[in-house]
Design a protein around this motif. Structure first.
Motif, PDB file in Angstrom:
ATOM      1  N   THR A 142      45.141  37.635  32.542  1.00  0.00           N
ATOM      2  CA  THR A 142      43.794  38.191  32.505  1.00  0.00           C
ATOM      3  C   THR A 142      42.809  37.157  33.030  1.00  0.00           C
ATOM      4  OG1 THR A 142      43.347  37.426  30.247  1.00  0.00           O
ATOM      5  CG2 THR A 142      44.316  39.624  30.492  1.00  0.00           C
ATOM      6  N   LEU A 143      41.684  37.629  33.538  1.00  0.00           N
ATOM      7  CA  LEU A 143      40.616  36.734  33.950  1.00  0.00           C
ATOM      8  C   LEU A 143      39.916  36.169  32.721  1.00  0.00           C
ATOM      9  CD1 LEU A 143      39.004  38.914  36.764  1.00  0.00           C
ATOM     10  CD2 LEU A 143      40.456  36.902  37.082  1.00  0.00           C
ATOM     11  N   ALA A 144      39.330  34.988  32.870  1.00  0.00           N
ATOM     12  CA  ALA A 144      38.613  34.373  31.756  1.00  0.00           C
ATOM     13  C   ALA A 144      37.285  35.057  31.508  1.00  0.00           C
ATOM     14  CB  ALA A 144      38.400  32.890  32.028  1.00  0.00           C
ATOM     15  N   THR A 145      36.742  35.736  32.513  1.00  0.00           N
ATOM     16  CA  THR A 145      35.453  36.401  32.389  1.00  0.00           C
ATOM     17  C   THR A 145      35.507  37.728  33.129  1.00  0.00           C
ATOM     18  OG1 THR A 145      33.055  36.113  32.668  1.00  0.00           O
ATOM     19  CG2 THR A 145      34.493  35.290  34.448  1.00  0.00           C
ATOM     20  N   ALA A 146      34.378  38.397  33.238  1.00  0.00           N
ATOM     21  CA  ALA A 146      34.339  39.690  33.921  1.00  0.00           C
ATOM     22  C   ALA A 146      34.582  39.503  35.413  1.00  0.00           C
ATOM     23  CB  ALA A 146      32.984  40.354  33.697  1.00  0.00           C
ATOM     24  N   PRO A 147      35.293  40.435  36.063  1.00  0.00           N
ATOM     25  CA  PRO A 147      35.452  40.345  37.515  1.00  0.00           C
ATOM     26  C   PRO A 147      34.107  40.526  38.209  1.00  0.00           C
ATOM     27  CG  PRO A 147      36.285  42.445  36.702  1.00  0.00           C
ATOM     28  CD  PRO A 147      35.961  41.622  35.494  1.00  0.00           C
ATOM     29  N   ARG A 148      34.004  39.999  39.404  1.00  0.00           N
ATOM     30  CA  ARG A 148      32.742  40.069  40.140  1.00  0.00           C
ATOM     31  C   ARG A 148      32.295  41.516  40.310  1.00  0.00           C
ATOM     32  NH1 ARG A 148      32.565  36.815  45.652  1.00  0.00           N
ATOM     33  NH2 ARG A 148      32.903  35.165  44.091  1.00  0.00           N
ATOM     34  N   GLY A 149      31.017  41.753  40.025  1.00  0.00           N
ATOM     35  CA  GLY A 149      30.454  43.084  40.169  1.00  0.00           C
ATOM     36  C   GLY A 149      30.488  43.927  38.913  1.00  0.00           C
ATOM     37  N   TYR A 150      31.060  43.378  37.814  1.00  0.00           N
ATOM     38  CA  TYR A 150      31.153  44.126  36.563  1.00  0.00           C
ATOM     39  C   TYR A 150      30.442  43.350  35.449  1.00  0.00           C
ATOM     40  CZ  TYR A 150      34.639  47.021  38.875  1.00  0.00           C
ATOM     41  OH  TYR A 150      35.278  47.873  39.752  1.00  0.00           O
ATOM     42  N   ALA A 151      29.711  44.078  34.632  1.00  0.00           N
ATOM     43  CA  ALA A 151      28.965  43.447  33.540  1.00  0.00           C
ATOM     44  C   ALA A 151      29.907  42.985  32.437  1.00  0.00           C
ATOM     45  CB  ALA A 151      27.953  44.437  32.969  1.00  0.00           C
TER      46      ALA A 151
END
Length: 210
Positions: A142-151
């Motif tokens: 999983t990504l550590a944070t939100a993917p680009r373009g998503y809140a």
């Protein structure tokens, strides 16, 4: 074709030995057991399940490809294979055995860029309900944070952060696993993944990039 007879009580110990001594000497000395009780039984279990699920089976080599790896250990510490081409799962089902136990599951592992784009555009509450209803564990990066373009406060942020959608379960192999129990465990796990796999097939599909 041999029928699956189960995994005996020595299987976990064989893998523990390989983890402690990942050498050609260990593997060669214990190869006969590996061929019959480990790889042989995993192959037989996949073949038994092919009769029920359809498709084709493949068991992967125990040797690791170490040409470009920093870790030069020659052997994988799990034995695993797939059943592909089943009408229930075009992407295939996974089956593996190791010191940690017998593992079964399915899903999309390490989705390509185009798959991730389609997946993130389609993520919805229905997918989350299907995953929850399966009763299975979710695996994968999983990504550590939100993917680009998503809140970051998106209602499906946990799902959006995933780079893989894989799920399944593991049953300890200590003490052995009988034939009927093993077949029922794997078949039940694979069938539990199907609603999620159907969602993925509809909304994501195979990668179209080279």
């Amino acid at each position: 074709m041999a029928r699956f007879e189960g995994f005996d009580a020595g299987v976990a110990g064989w893998f523990v030995g390989l983890e402690n001594d990942n050498s050609r000497e260990y593997f060669t000395a214990h190869r006969a057991y590996y061929e019959s009780a480990v790889r042989g039984q995993l192959t037989a279990l996949l073949d038994d399940l092919r009769d029920e699920f359809g498709g084709e089976t493949k068991v992967f080599r125990q040797h690791r490809d170490v040409r470009f790896a920093a870790d030069k250990s020659p052997y994988k510490t799990q034995t695993y294979g797939v059943l592909s081409g089943s009408s229930l799962s075009p992407t295939g089902f996974y089956l593996g055995v190791s010191a940690d136990g017998l593992t079964a599951g399915g899903g999309y592992w390490r989705m390509a860029r185009d798959q991730l784009e389609r997946y993130r555009a389609a993520v919805d509450a229905d997918l989350e309900k299907r995953i929850a209803a399966s009763g299975l564990e979710q695996w994968g990066e999983t990504l550590a944070t939100a993917p680009r373009g998503y809140a970051r406060d998106h209602p499906q942020i946990d799902a959006l952060r995933r780079k893989s959608v894989t799920l399944g379960r593991r049953r300890p192999v200590d003490g052995g696993i009988g034939a009927d129990e093993g077949r029922a465990f794997v078949a039940g796990t694979w069938r539990a993944t199907v609603p999620v796999l159907e969602w993925l097939a509809t909304h994501v599909g195979a990668s179209t990039t080279a």
